[in-house]
Design a protein around this motif. Structure first.
Motif, PDB file in Angstrom:
ATOM      1  N   LYS A 228     -11.612   0.910  -0.647  1.00 48.96           N
ATOM      2  CA  LYS A 228     -11.639   2.190  -1.352  1.00 48.96           C
ATOM      3  C   LYS A 228     -10.879   2.117  -2.671  1.00 48.96           C
ATOM      4  CE  LYS A 228     -12.111   4.993   2.840  1.00 48.96           C
ATOM      5  NZ  LYS A 228     -11.465   5.975   3.746  1.00 48.96           N
ATOM      6  N   LEU A 229      -9.743   1.431  -2.641  1.00 47.97           N
ATOM      7  CA  LEU A 229      -8.912   1.316  -3.836  1.00 47.97           C
ATOM      8  C   LEU A 229      -9.600   0.492  -4.925  1.00 47.97           C
ATOM      9  CD1 LEU A 229      -6.205   1.708  -5.296  1.00 47.97           C
ATOM     10  CD2 LEU A 229      -5.373  -0.346  -4.104  1.00 47.97           C
ATOM     11  N   PHE A 230     -10.023  -0.714  -4.586  1.00 51.05           N
ATOM     12  CA  PHE A 230     -10.661  -1.593  -5.578  1.00 51.05           C
ATOM     13  C   PHE A 230     -12.014  -1.039  -6.031  1.00 51.05           C
ATOM     14  CE2 PHE A 230      -7.987  -5.097  -3.633  1.00 51.05           C
ATOM     15  CZ  PHE A 230      -7.255  -5.361  -4.779  1.00 51.05           C
ATOM     16  N   TRP A 231     -12.721  -0.429  -5.115  1.00 48.20           N
ATOM     17  CA  TRP A 231     -14.032   0.145  -5.442  1.00 48.20           C
ATOM     18  C   TRP A 231     -13.871   1.261  -6.472  1.00 48.20           C
ATOM     19  CZ3 TRP A 231     -17.672   2.397  -1.057  1.00 48.20           C
ATOM     20  CH2 TRP A 231     -18.960   2.595  -1.578  1.00 48.20           C
ATOM     21  N   HIS A 232     -12.799   2.021  -6.335  1.00 47.40           N
ATOM     22  CA  HIS A 232     -12.551   3.143  -7.254  1.00 47.40           C
ATOM     23  C   HIS A 232     -11.978   2.668  -8.593  1.00 47.40           C
ATOM     24  CE1 HIS A 232     -11.356   7.015  -8.813  1.00 47.40           C
ATOM     25  NE2 HIS A 232     -10.084   6.638  -8.839  1.00 47.40           N
ATOM     26  N   LYS A 233     -10.938   1.840  -8.549  1.00 49.98           N
ATOM     27  CA  LYS A 233     -10.207   1.501  -9.767  1.00 49.98           C
ATOM     28  C   LYS A 233     -10.650   0.188 -10.412  1.00 49.98           C
ATOM     29  CE  LYS A 233      -6.094   2.685 -10.490  1.00 49.98           C
ATOM     30  NZ  LYS A 233      -4.620   2.865 -10.582  1.00 49.98           N
ATOM     31  N   GLY A 234     -11.267  -0.693  -9.628  1.00 51.90           N
ATOM     32  CA  GLY A 234     -11.584  -2.012 -10.151  1.00 51.90           C
ATOM     33  C   GLY A 234     -10.420  -2.967  -9.944  1.00 51.90           C
ATOM     34  N   PHE A 235     -10.660  -4.244 -10.166  1.00 51.06           N
ATOM     35  CA  PHE A 235      -9.636  -5.261  -9.913  1.00 51.06           C
ATOM     36  C   PHE A 235      -8.486  -5.165 -10.912  1.00 51.06           C
ATOM     37  CE2 PHE A 235      -7.923  -9.548 -10.696  1.00 51.06           C
ATOM     38  CZ  PHE A 235      -7.458  -9.855  -9.418  1.00 51.06           C
ATOM     39  N   HIS A 236      -8.803  -5.125 -12.201  1.00 56.05           N
ATOM     40  CA  HIS A 236      -7.760  -5.184 -13.225  1.00 56.05           C
ATOM     41  C   HIS A 236      -6.879  -3.942 -13.246  1.00 56.05           C
ATOM     42  CE1 HIS A 236      -9.131  -8.941 -14.867  1.00 56.05           C
ATOM     43  NE2 HIS A 236     -10.345  -8.474 -15.064  1.00 56.05           N
ATOM     44  N   ALA A 237      -7.452  -2.780 -13.026  1.00 60.17           N
ATOM     45  CA  ALA A 237      -6.684  -1.534 -13.115  1.00 60.17           C
ATOM     46  C   ALA A 237      -5.840  -1.275 -11.869  1.00 60.17           C
ATOM     47  CB  ALA A 237      -7.623  -0.352 -13.348  1.00 60.17           C
ATOM     48  N   THR A 238      -6.053  -2.056 -10.829  1.00 63.93           N
ATOM     49  CA  THR A 238      -5.291  -1.881  -9.587  1.00 63.93           C
ATOM     50  C   THR A 238      -3.992  -2.674  -9.662  1.00 63.93           C
ATOM     51  OG1 THR A 238      -7.304  -1.569  -8.266  1.00 63.93           O
ATOM     52  CG2 THR A 238      -5.306  -2.204  -7.089  1.00 63.93           C
ATOM     53  N   SER A 239      -2.883  -1.980  -9.574  1.00 68.16           N
ATOM     54  CA  SER A 239      -1.571  -2.631  -9.631  1.00 68.16           C
ATOM     55  C   SER A 239      -1.055  -2.929  -8.225  1.00 68.16           C
ATOM     56  CB  SER A 239      -0.570  -1.720 -10.341  1.00 68.16           C
ATOM     57  OG  SER A 239      -0.326  -0.549  -9.563  1.00 68.16           O
ATOM     58  N   LEU A 240      -0.027  -3.735  -8.165  1.00 66.30           N
ATOM     59  CA  LEU A 240       0.589  -4.030  -6.872  1.00 66.30           C
ATOM     60  C   LEU A 240       1.148  -2.753  -6.257  1.00 66.30           C
ATOM     61  CD1 LEU A 240       1.431  -6.030  -4.712  1.00 66.30           C
ATOM     62  CD2 LEU A 240       3.524  -6.496  -6.036  1.00 66.30           C
ATOM     63  N   LYS A 241       1.656  -1.870  -7.118  1.00 67.58           N
ATOM     64  CA  LYS A 241       2.179  -0.600  -6.631  1.00 67.58           C
ATOM     65  C   LYS A 241       1.066   0.226  -6.002  1.00 67.58           C
ATOM     66  CE  LYS A 241       5.923   1.868  -6.290  1.00 67.58           C
ATOM     67  NZ  LYS A 241       7.117   1.329  -5.580  1.00 67.58           N
ATOM     68  N   ASP A 242      -0.107   0.215  -6.627  1.00 67.53           N
ATOM     69  CA  ASP A 242      -1.268   0.916  -6.060  1.00 67.53           C
ATOM     70  C   ASP A 242      -1.588   0.373  -4.666  1.00 67.53           C
ATOM     71  OD1 ASP A 242      -1.704   2.475  -8.354  1.00 67.53           O
ATOM     72  OD2 ASP A 242      -2.956   0.926  -9.269  1.00 67.53           O
ATOM     73  N   ILE A 243      -1.555  -0.946  -4.551  1.00 73.70           N
ATOM     74  CA  ILE A 243      -1.881  -1.597  -3.279  1.00 73.70           C
ATOM     75  C   ILE A 243      -0.851  -1.236  -2.208  1.00 73.70           C
ATOM     76  CG2 ILE A 243      -2.113  -3.833  -2.115  1.00 73.70           C
ATOM     77  CD1 ILE A 243      -3.185  -4.936  -4.793  1.00 73.70           C
ATOM     78  N   GLU A 244       0.429  -1.279  -2.584  1.00 74.46           N
ATOM     79  CA  GLU A 244       1.487  -0.923  -1.637  1.00 74.46           C
ATOM     80  C   GLU A 244       1.278   0.493  -1.092  1.00 74.46           C
ATOM     81  OE1 GLU A 244       5.470  -1.479  -3.186  1.00 74.46           O
ATOM     82  OE2 GLU A 244       4.770  -3.164  -4.390  1.00 74.46           O
ATOM     83  N   GLN A 245       0.975   1.411  -1.996  1.00 72.88           N
ATOM     84  CA  GLN A 245       0.809   2.810  -1.595  1.00 72.88           C
ATOM     85  C   GLN A 245      -0.454   3.010  -0.761  1.00 72.88           C
ATOM     86  OE1 GLN A 245       0.950   4.935  -5.323  1.00 72.88           O
ATOM     87  NE2 GLN A 245       3.177   4.886  -5.433  1.00 72.88           N
ATOM     88  N   ALA A 246      -1.552   2.385  -1.186  1.00 69.88           N
ATOM     89  CA  ALA A 246      -2.822   2.572  -0.476  1.00 69.88           C
ATOM     90  C   ALA A 246      -2.785   1.969   0.923  1.00 69.88           C
ATOM     91  CB  ALA A 246      -3.958   1.958  -1.287  1.00 69.88           C
ATOM     92  N   LEU A 247      -2.173   0.802   1.041  1.00 74.33           N
ATOM     93  CA  LEU A 247      -2.144   0.099   2.323  1.00 74.33           C
ATOM     94  C   LEU A 247      -0.914   0.476   3.159  1.00 74.33           C
ATOM     95  CD1 LEU A 247      -4.288  -1.535   0.768  1.00 74.33           C
ATOM     96  CD2 LEU A 247      -3.390  -3.592   1.843  1.00 74.33           C
ATOM     97  N   ASP A 248       0.043   1.171   2.513  1.00 72.74           N
ATOM     98  CA  ASP A 248       1.301   1.533   3.178  1.00 72.74           C
ATOM     99  C   ASP A 248       1.971   0.281   3.723  1.00 72.74           C
ATOM    100  OD1 ASP A 248       3.332   3.162   4.083  1.00 72.74           O
ATOM    101  OD2 ASP A 248       2.355   3.636   5.981  1.00 72.74           O
TER     102      ASP A 248
END
Length: 202
Positions: A18-38
């Motif tokens: 859901k995260l990568f599909w929405h934001k794309g690879f480059h716009a997704t930060s590690l912080k985004d991943i931490e929050q999305a995956l908890d």
């Protein structure tokens, strides 16, 4: 791997898709991943290696779900052409679904990734080729059943279908109403059904 661990990994991949599909690879930060995956950074690295590793697993996860949906629809139709037409028709309702994007995640990634993401780009190419191959198998089966003219090229038909699916989903990403998308999907489905050999009727 325990059932709980496997479930947690699947849940994490669902969220990553859901995260990568929405934001794309480059716009997704590690912080985004931490929050999305908890998950903490250390846990992410332990489970997936790095951002690229997680992204590639997310691509696999997305492609597997797409193929599973295609197989589910095909299983409800004895005719391969009818199954493919039904698959297209259900895509017509894509604007009515709550999705991160209406465009295909694989196609979005194909257009975004560059030379620095060669491994991920190759993964995308492989997964798209896999779907193309499945379409071709359907057309081959239709020929075996006498439903499709034996003179037609299954691979060419598969590539045309994949291009049309890509186009339909890109169109659905625009600010258009659902009825317009459904009408296009219906036209595409009708075109597939129009390939049916008259001799196979009855």
């Amino acid at each position: 791997m325990s059932r709980t661990t496997l479930y947690n990994r699947q849940e994490a991949l669902d969220r990553a898709v859901k995260l990568f599909w929405h934001k794309g690879f480059h716009a997704t930060s590690l912080k985004d991943i931490e929050q999305a995956l908890d998950m903490r950074p250390g846990s992410i690295y332990a489970a997936f290696g790095n951002k690229d590793g997680l992204f590639q697993e997310a691509l696999d996860h997305y492609a597997k779900a797409s193929l599973t949906e295609l197989e589910r629809i095909l299983a409800h139709h004895q005719s391969p052409l009818s199954g493919l037409a039904a698959f297209i028709r259900q895509l017509g309702g894509i604007r009515d679904k709550d999705l991160p994007s209406r465009a295909c995640m694989l196609v979005k990634s194909l257009l975004e990734l560059g030379a620095r993401e060669q491994a991920a780009l190759q993964k995308v190419e492989k997964l798209l080729a896999g779907m193309e191959s499945r379409f071709a198998e359907c057309f081959v089966e239709a020929q075996r059943l006498g439903e499709l003219d034996a003179e037609l090229d299954p691979l060419r038909l598969a590539r045309r279908l994949q291009a049309e699916v890509m186009g339909l989903r890109a169109f659905a990403q625009r600010d258009v109403d659902s009825a317009a998308v459904r009408a296009l999907a219906e036209d595409m489905a009708f075109s597939i059904e129009g390939l049916r050999n008259d001799k196979s009727a009855g």
